[in-house]
Scaffold this motif. Structure first.
Motif, PDB file in Angstrom:
ATOM      1  N   LEU A  64      70.704  19.472 -15.890  1.00  0.00           N
ATOM      2  CA  LEU A  64      71.363  20.655 -16.442  1.00  0.00           C
ATOM      3  C   LEU A  64      70.266  21.846 -17.283  1.00  0.00           C
ATOM      4  O   LEU A  64      70.374  22.694 -17.001  1.00  0.00           O
ATOM      5  N   THR A  65      69.467  20.881 -17.826  1.00  0.00           N
ATOM      6  CA  THR A  65      68.405  21.763 -18.669  1.00  0.00           C
ATOM      7  C   THR A  65      67.683  22.469 -17.382  1.00  0.00           C
ATOM      8  O   THR A  65      67.373  23.868 -17.639  1.00  0.00           O
ATOM      9  N   PHE A  66      67.475  22.038 -16.410  1.00  0.00           N
ATOM     10  CA  PHE A  66      66.610  22.802 -15.384  1.00  0.00           C
ATOM     11  C   PHE A  66      67.461  23.745 -14.832  1.00  0.00           C
ATOM     12  O   PHE A  66      66.922  25.137 -14.631  1.00  0.00           O
ATOM     13  N   LEU A  67      69.003  23.682 -14.581  1.00  0.00           N
ATOM     14  CA  LEU A  67      69.649  24.920 -14.259  1.00  0.00           C
ATOM     15  C   LEU A  67      69.835  25.976 -15.304  1.00  0.00           C
ATOM     16  O   LEU A  67      69.827  27.042 -14.905  1.00  0.00           O
ATOM     17  N   VAL A  68      69.846  25.517 -16.517  1.00  0.00           N
ATOM     18  CA  VAL A  68      69.575  26.518 -17.730  1.00  0.00           C
ATOM     19  C   VAL A  68      68.678  27.330 -17.473  1.00  0.00           C
ATOM     20  O   VAL A  68      68.713  28.854 -17.639  1.00  0.00           O
ATOM     21  N   ASN A  69      67.317  26.749 -17.343  1.00  0.00           N
ATOM     22  CA  ASN A  69      65.982  27.711 -17.325  1.00  0.00           C
ATOM     23  C   ASN A  69      65.765  28.159 -16.061  1.00  0.00           C
ATOM     24  O   ASN A  69      65.035  28.886 -15.885  1.00  0.00           O
ATOM     25  N   ASN A  70      66.715  27.774 -15.087  1.00  0.00           N
ATOM     26  CA  ASN A  70      66.365  28.471 -13.648  1.00  0.00           C
ATOM     27  C   ASN A  70      67.624  28.862 -13.016  1.00  0.00           C
ATOM     28  O   ASN A  70      68.060  28.194 -11.991  1.00  0.00           O
ATOM     29  N   PRO A  71      68.394  29.558 -13.615  1.00  0.00           N
ATOM     30  CA  PRO A  71      69.466  30.134 -13.108  1.00  0.00           C
ATOM     31  C   PRO A  71      69.489  30.784 -11.620  1.00  0.00           C
ATOM     32  O   PRO A  71      68.225  31.480 -11.352  1.00  0.00           O
ATOM     33  N   GLU A  72      70.392  30.678 -10.863  1.00  0.00           N
ATOM     34  CA  GLU A  72      70.375  31.434  -9.439  1.00  0.00           C
ATOM     35  C   GLU A  72      70.150  32.688 -10.037  1.00  0.00           C
ATOM     36  O   GLU A  72      70.903  33.429 -10.508  1.00  0.00           O
ATOM     37  N   PRO A  73      69.412  33.510  -9.003  1.00  0.00           N
ATOM     38  CA  PRO A  73      69.039  34.998  -9.345  1.00  0.00           C
ATOM     39  C   PRO A  73      70.493  35.814  -9.120  1.00  0.00           C
ATOM     40  O   PRO A  73      70.975  35.185  -8.041  1.00  0.00           O
ATOM     41  N   VAL A  74      70.620  36.823  -9.823  1.00  0.00           N
ATOM     42  CA  VAL A  74      71.920  37.559  -9.507  1.00  0.00           C
ATOM     43  C   VAL A  74      71.344  38.351  -8.038  1.00  0.00           C
ATOM     44  O   VAL A  74      70.206  38.909  -8.109  1.00  0.00           O
ATOM     45  N   ASP A  75      72.175  38.826  -7.186  1.00  0.00           N
ATOM     46  CA  ASP A  75      72.229  39.337  -6.093  1.00  0.00           C
ATOM     47  C   ASP A  75      71.530  40.770  -6.583  1.00  0.00           C
ATOM     48  O   ASP A  75      72.053  41.282  -7.469  1.00  0.00           O
ATOM     49  N   PHE A  76      70.489  41.299  -5.852  1.00  0.00           N
ATOM     50  CA  PHE A  76      69.881  42.545  -6.097  1.00  0.00           C
ATOM     51  C   PHE A  76      70.255  43.421  -4.962  1.00  0.00           C
ATOM     52  O   PHE A  76      69.842  43.100  -3.872  1.00  0.00           O
ATOM     53  N   THR A  77      70.455  44.384  -5.358  1.00  0.00           N
ATOM     54  CA  THR A  77      70.693  45.655  -4.379  1.00  0.00           C
ATOM     55  C   THR A  77      69.853  46.789  -4.857  1.00  0.00           C
ATOM     56  O   THR A  77      70.088  47.358  -5.910  1.00  0.00           O
ATOM     57  N   GLY A  78      69.135  47.218  -3.891  1.00  0.00           N
ATOM     58  CA  GLY A  78      68.182  48.306  -4.271  1.00  0.00           C
ATOM     59  C   GLY A  78      68.525  49.729  -3.924  1.00  0.00           C
ATOM     60  O   GLY A  78      69.671  49.919  -3.076  1.00  0.00           O
ATOM     61  N   LEU A  79      68.016  50.943  -4.370  1.00  0.00           N
ATOM     62  CA  LEU A  79      68.296  52.082  -3.891  1.00  0.00           C
ATOM     63  C   LEU A  79      68.209  52.188  -2.250  1.00  0.00           C
ATOM     64  O   LEU A  79      69.086  52.799  -1.690  1.00  0.00           O
ATOM     65  N   LEU A  80      67.257  51.590  -1.757  1.00  0.00           N
ATOM     66  CA  LEU A  80      67.192  51.741  -0.092  1.00  0.00           C
ATOM     67  C   LEU A  80      68.096  50.773   0.707  1.00  0.00           C
ATOM     68  O   LEU A  80      68.349  51.335   1.768  1.00  0.00           O
TER      69      LEU A  80
END
Lengths: 340, 73
Positions: A64-80
């Protein structure tokens, strides 16, 4: 299962009854910090209430500590990703979630060594940049094109390279990393704009430091004389922006009504015959015909004269009419830079 | 930034070469500075590097006459 956690890792050999729970793990990650032991205890209670057993609470805590410190990145959508088709895209933020290249290549003043600087969390890796620069300065030799067209902008002459680190600190404009141009710097790409380019849209972010002379943010120039597109400021004094095109020696102007303020960051958009500052159309006459001509495209000067004295953070060029996408592109830019 | 000026372009090219050698540019960077030619075709200038001096005429800045403005109307 409704969530996306690696349950095997957490449960070990346990089972927590209802697998269709709807815990919002994105929120849970944020809330978990500092409460892992309590959560583990509650979790064990619920498992045991369901008739199960926990093999190792210590292991659960670690996971759980690992997951707290390494959350799955939020999906990123760029301008392009939202507005594709750019011919060139230069920025110090990531503009496309499929782009895996670097942001810039820099030369440091201490020994003239050069190094690529990438993105971290979709923004310029300023930690690596400042580590490389040390206590000195760093200058941009290459501003990589994120569009996929390979139109990297470069400056091979040391004295003409825009600065990105000054005395160990990343140069900022309105709080974000920016390239600084001061009277003798520009960066260029060849063959970006075609001769007789029928459609052209440019979105740029920059500021200028003074109104002591005319400066050019961007310029596309053809090999043939008197064919040029330029976005300049303080043209003929007065501090106004000028969106200018020369065709066979005749100037077509599209400029701002009122003087603009030094050090303010602006978003300017040149879309076909229209010119916008901070998403507002200028009310003077637009260029009767706006076409970009160019075998070379400079950021920071007009072919080595009228050097820009100020900063530039982002430039995106489309060889297409982006009128229908203009406000969306501007919103994307302003959401990040908070210009207006 | 100061400039060195000369009517002999080769002198400025030699200065540029000496800076290039001393600085050891590599990678994307290939030279110290570009030589500016006056519209009269007779005078030349190059940006002075703070760490390198030469027996050349030094100017604090270049006047507007060095930069043609024929396209600005």
């Amino acid at each position: 299962m409704a969530n996306n956690i690696n349950w095997g890792k957490i449960y070990e050999s346990t089972y927590w009854g209802n697998t269709d729970n709807n815990i919002s793990w994105g929120k849970a990650y944020a809330d978990l910090a500092g409460v892992v032991p309590a959560l583990v205890s509650e979790f064990v209670s619920r498992v045991e209430a369901d008739g199960g057993s926990v093999e190792s609470t210590e292991c659960m805590s670690t996971d759980l500590t690992f997951l707290v410190n390494n959350p799955e990145p939020v999906d990123f959508t760029g301008l392009l990703n939202d507005y594709s088709g750019a011919a060139a895209a230069y920025s110090l933020r990531l503009l496309d979630n499929t782009y895996s290249g670097n942001a810039i290549k820099v030369r440091r003043s201490s020994d003239n060594a050069e190094q690529d600087i990438a993105f971290v969390n979709n923004e310029l890796d300023t930690a690596s940049l400042e580590t490389f620069a040390g206590a000195g300065d760093a200058f941009v030799t290459t501003w990589y094109d994120q569009s996929g067209s390979g139109n990297d902008a470069t400056q091979t002459t040391a004295a003409s390279q825009p600065k990105i680190v000054s005395s160990g600190s990343t140069i900022l404009d309105n709080g974000n990393p920016s390239l600084e141009f001061s009277s003798n710097q520009d960066i260029e790409v060849s063959d970006l704009v075609n001769d007789d380019q029928a459609s052209f849209s440019l979105f740029g972010i920059g500021s200028f430091d003074s109104l002591s002379g005319e400066g050019v943010f961007f310029c596309a120039t053809a090999e043939a004389a008197n064919f040029r597109y330029a976005l300049s400021y303080n043209r003929a004094g007065g501090g106004k922006f000028a969106n200018r095109v020369w065709l066979e020696g005749t100037a077509y102007n599209s400029g701002s009504d009122s003087a603009l303020s030094p050090s303010n960051q602006y978003l300017f958009s040149s879309v076909q015959t229209n010119f916008y500052i901070d998403s507002v159309a200028n009310t003077t006459a637009n260029a009767g015909r706006l076409q970009a001509f160019g075998d070379s495209f400079q950021i920071g000067s007009r072919q080595g004269v009228y050097y820009h004295d100020g900063k530039v953070s982002e430039v995106v060029v489309y060889l297409s009419d982006e009128s229908t996408n203009r406000t969306g592109i501007e919103t994307n830019i302003n959401d990040f830079y908070s210009i207006y | 930034m100061a400039y060195y000026t000369s009517t002999t372009k080769a002198d400025l090219e030699a200065y540029n070469t000496s800076v290039n050698s001393g600085e050891g540019y590599s990678g994307t960077t290939t030279q110290w500075a570009t030589i500016v030619e006056h519209p009269n075709g007779e005078d030349f200038a190059i940006l002075k590097h703070d760490s390198y001096t030469a027996e050349l005429t030094e100017e604090e800045t270049l006047g507007a006459e060095w930069f043609p403005q024929n396209e600005i109307s």
